[in-house]
Enzyme design. Structure first.
Site, PDB file in Angstrom:
ATOM      1  N   CYS A 134       0.817  -1.199   0.000  1.00  0.00           N
ATOM      2  CA  CYS A 134       0.000   0.000   0.000  1.00  0.00           C
ATOM      3  C   CYS A 134       0.856   1.255   0.000  1.00  0.00           C
ATOM      4  O   CYS A 134       2.068   1.212  -0.133  1.00  0.00           O
ATOM      5  CB  CYS A 134      -0.907   0.008   1.239  1.00  0.00           C
ATOM      6  N   ILE A 184      -4.283  -7.636  -0.602  1.00  0.00           N
ATOM      7  CA  ILE A 184      -3.563  -8.898  -0.736  1.00  0.00           C
ATOM      8  C   ILE A 184      -4.141  -9.937   0.227  1.00  0.00           C
ATOM      9  O   ILE A 184      -4.508 -11.037  -0.170  1.00  0.00           O
ATOM     10  CB  ILE A 184      -2.050  -8.712  -0.441  1.00  0.00           C
TER      11      ILE A 184
END
Length: 638
Positions: free
Chosen positions: A2, A53
């Protein structure tokens, strides 16, 4: 994987529109969702961009608030052993609402405080606001796989995954740390905590920072109180360790590498592998192929410049052997040239890593099929894989035989006969110096070449005392391994410089530019620590670097792959500067608008271009270095 951002104002409230604009400078880091958290009373804001994820449901949204403990987290990366930590925390009474590692990281902080970092195995940049303590906790993983920058002045403290987010929040671009141009010209990147932007620093790998802010228990601390501490460092101690035998180190390395790969399979999205056809990425494929039910997805890249710049045939050998679902792409010099401005914008910092452009294109290819990819970065730095390590060891033996006087004598003769730029002269001149003064890492530019470029006034400025420089940092690295052997000194130096400030920044920026998470199993800290205990005589053996890795892969990979010469992501820059990049480089580096002329002699730049075009000398490394710096200055200075 991120992007994170945060800001604490010491004066005035947070401008929410500007803060949103700061977050939106790096949308590729989190295309799946984004979020904000503001505390107007405390004048603090956190932001997050999410590439999903683990637990891709809305439950994994960030920033995450733990109301019962008055804590908020914005976190980038993966803690691969989160399931084991979660199980441990559950025995202590904690319950969990999500399947994401973010909640585990935050509750580990609540339970263990700053010591939570000792429990984490992964790559991360963590920001936690602790409302009870009125402090901001920042941390970066041990090896520096994930980036974290900050700006701290009288008015504010700002941090982010990329400098462009910090710059967006400023009224004007910061002044240059001009002296660091010399560091850049020495290394091709800037090692240490400082960046070319005055005031913007990196939180160093293996470090955490604590910023006290506001009144706690009736006592108001200094709002400028920023404490930075190191929680991990790499220890060699080879000179004092007992040799346990070559087989012991091969077996131990293989078990840890397999464990590292197993951990990095944890994902709720499709996963692939970057496959160059070299031993590092091939080893990942070879050790992983039997662990998955479906064929592995592998991805390779090459240039249409002949065999010297195309490793895809070797990658195909591995793909065929392990029956992977293989994909490859060829890029042209025209594509390379067109991408240069975007490369500068994405990298944030000037880094002369031309292979980064190849990495972007292969990451873009991989993103069409997967969201997570594994690669072989780090193997050379932990096992001693570069040829330069062997050259430096030879020079040490040569110095021991001929002594300082002999070294000076033979270097003088070589310089007269061959000239300073010749390889023989270069290495004999190096031999006049001890390793601490001779070795500058894998991406080194000879002093005489850069100094020939410097204007007298620029040279005088960088030699002024009390200027921001990387010299003290690089010297301190050798001080920390003073008693170790030559190879261990070089490996430590490269782990702290070349690996983090060149290879890993390239890997992060180019993979994230394609919204792809890149995982590096060779940099599992357990393997890195174990490799540091391997005696140097076992790492380089029979003229072969990375000998433990090569022996462990015998019988798994073809010997033609294991023992072939390393290529990496070769880039045909020499040829391109004589062809496709020729007019581009001339226009960029010799125009009236060229910013480099403040520091460097235009006549010398002209000479470099002319000599390269006429095949008198190969100056492609320096020319690429100048191109990157000039493009960076145009984008990042007024």
């Amino acid at each position: 994987m991120c992007g994170i951002l945060g800001k604490i104002n010491f004066i005035g409230t947070i401008d929410k529109c500007r803060f949103k604009a700061m977050r939106d400078t790096m949308p590729y880091r989190g295309p799946d969702s984004n979020g904000f958290w503001f505390d107007d009373a405390e004048k603090i804001a956190l932001a997050h961009l999410r590439l999903s994820i683990l637990d891709p449901t809305p439950a994994g949204h960030q920033p995450r608030v733990e109301t019962a403990h008055n804590c908020v987290i914005s976190y980038n990366g993966e803690v691969y052993n989160y399931l084991e930590i979660r199980a441990e925390l559950e025995t202590k009474g904690y319950t969990f609402e999500t399947g994401a590692d973010t909640e585990v990281v935050l509750k580990a902080y609540i339970e263990y405080g700053h010591d939570c970092l000792k429990h984490f195995n992964g790559m991360f940049a963590i920001a936690i606001w602790d409302g009870d303590k009125k402090e901001l906790f920042l941390a970066r993983d041990r090896l520096g796989i994930k980036p974290l920058y900050y700006l701290h002045n009288e008015d504010e403290f700002t941090f982010a995954s990329e400098t462009k987010a910090i710059l967006k929040g400023l009224g004007k671009k910061p002044a240059l740390n001009v002296q660091l141009i010399d560091s850049y010209m020495s290394f091709g990147y800037i090692p240490g905590e400082n960046t070319l932007h005055q005031g913007i620093k990196r939180l160093m790998p293996g470090h955490y920072a604590v910023l006290k802010s506001g009144e706690v228990n009736g006592e108001e601390p200094n709002k400028q109180e920023l404490t930075i501490a190191q929680y991990w460092d790499l220890k060699f101690n080879n000179s004092n360790s007992q040799d346990k035998g070559f087989d012991y180190y091969v077996d131990g390395s293989k078990k840890l590498l397999e464990s590292a790969i197993d951990l990095r399979l944890r994902s709720d999205v499709p996963l692939g592998i970057f496959l160059s056809g070299g031993i590092d990425s091939s080893a990942v494929v070879g050790l992983l192929a039997d662990k998955v039910k479906e064929p592995l997805k592998t991805f390779s890249i090459g240039y249409d410049f002949g065999k010297g710049f195309d490793e895809t045939p070797y990658a195909q050998i591995i793909a065929d052997k392990f029956k992977t679902d293989h994909h490859e792409i060829k890029i042209t010099p025209a594509q390379f040239k067109e991408f240069i401005p975007e490369y500068i914008a994405l990298m944030d910092e000037p880094v002369t890593e031309a292979a980064a452009i190849s990495l972007f294109f292969v990451a873009k290819l991989a993103k069409e099929k997967v969201t997570v990819a594994l690669s072989g970065e780090g193997s050379d730095e932990i096992f001693g894989g570069y040829d330069l390590y062997q050259y430096m060891n030879v020079l040490d033996k040569y110095r021991a035989v001929v002594g300082q006087t002999g070294s000076n004598f033979f270097a003088g003769i070589a310089n007269k006969v061959f000239g300073k730029s010749h390889k023989v002269s270069k290495y004999l001149t190096m031999a006049t110096l001890p390793i601490e003064k001779r070795y500058k890492g894998m991406s080194t530019y000879p002093d005489h070449e850069k100094e020939a470029l410097y204007k007298p006034e620029f040279k005088a400025e960088i030699e002024t005392e009390n200027q921001v420089s990387s010299r003290n940092y690089t010297k301190s690295l050798f001080d920390k391994v003073k008693g170790e052997d030559t190879l261990s000194k070089m490996l430590y130096f490269d782990t702290k410089t070349w690996l983090v400030d060149d290879l890993l920044i390239k890997a992060d920026r180019m993979s994230m530019a394609a919204s792809l998470e890149l995982r590096v199993p060779f940099l599992d800290y357990r393997l890195v620590e174990f490799a540091a205990t391997i005696p140097s005589k076992h790492k380089i053996k029979k003229g072969e670097g990375k000998y433990p890795l090569k022996k462990m892969m015998e019988g798994i990979l073809p010997n033609d792959i294991i023992y072939r010469k390393k290529m990496g992501f070769p880039t045909p820059l020499k040829l391109m500067f004589q062809n496709e990049l020729r007019s581009y480089a001339e226009n960029l580096l010799l125009s009236e608008e060229t910013k480099l002329h403040q520091f460097f002699k235009k006549a010398r730049i002209e000479q470099l271009i002319e000599e390269h075009n006429n095949d008198k000398f190969d100056h492609h490394k320096t020319l690429w270095q100048l191109v990157v710096l000039e493009e960076w200055l145009r984008k990042n200075t007024d």
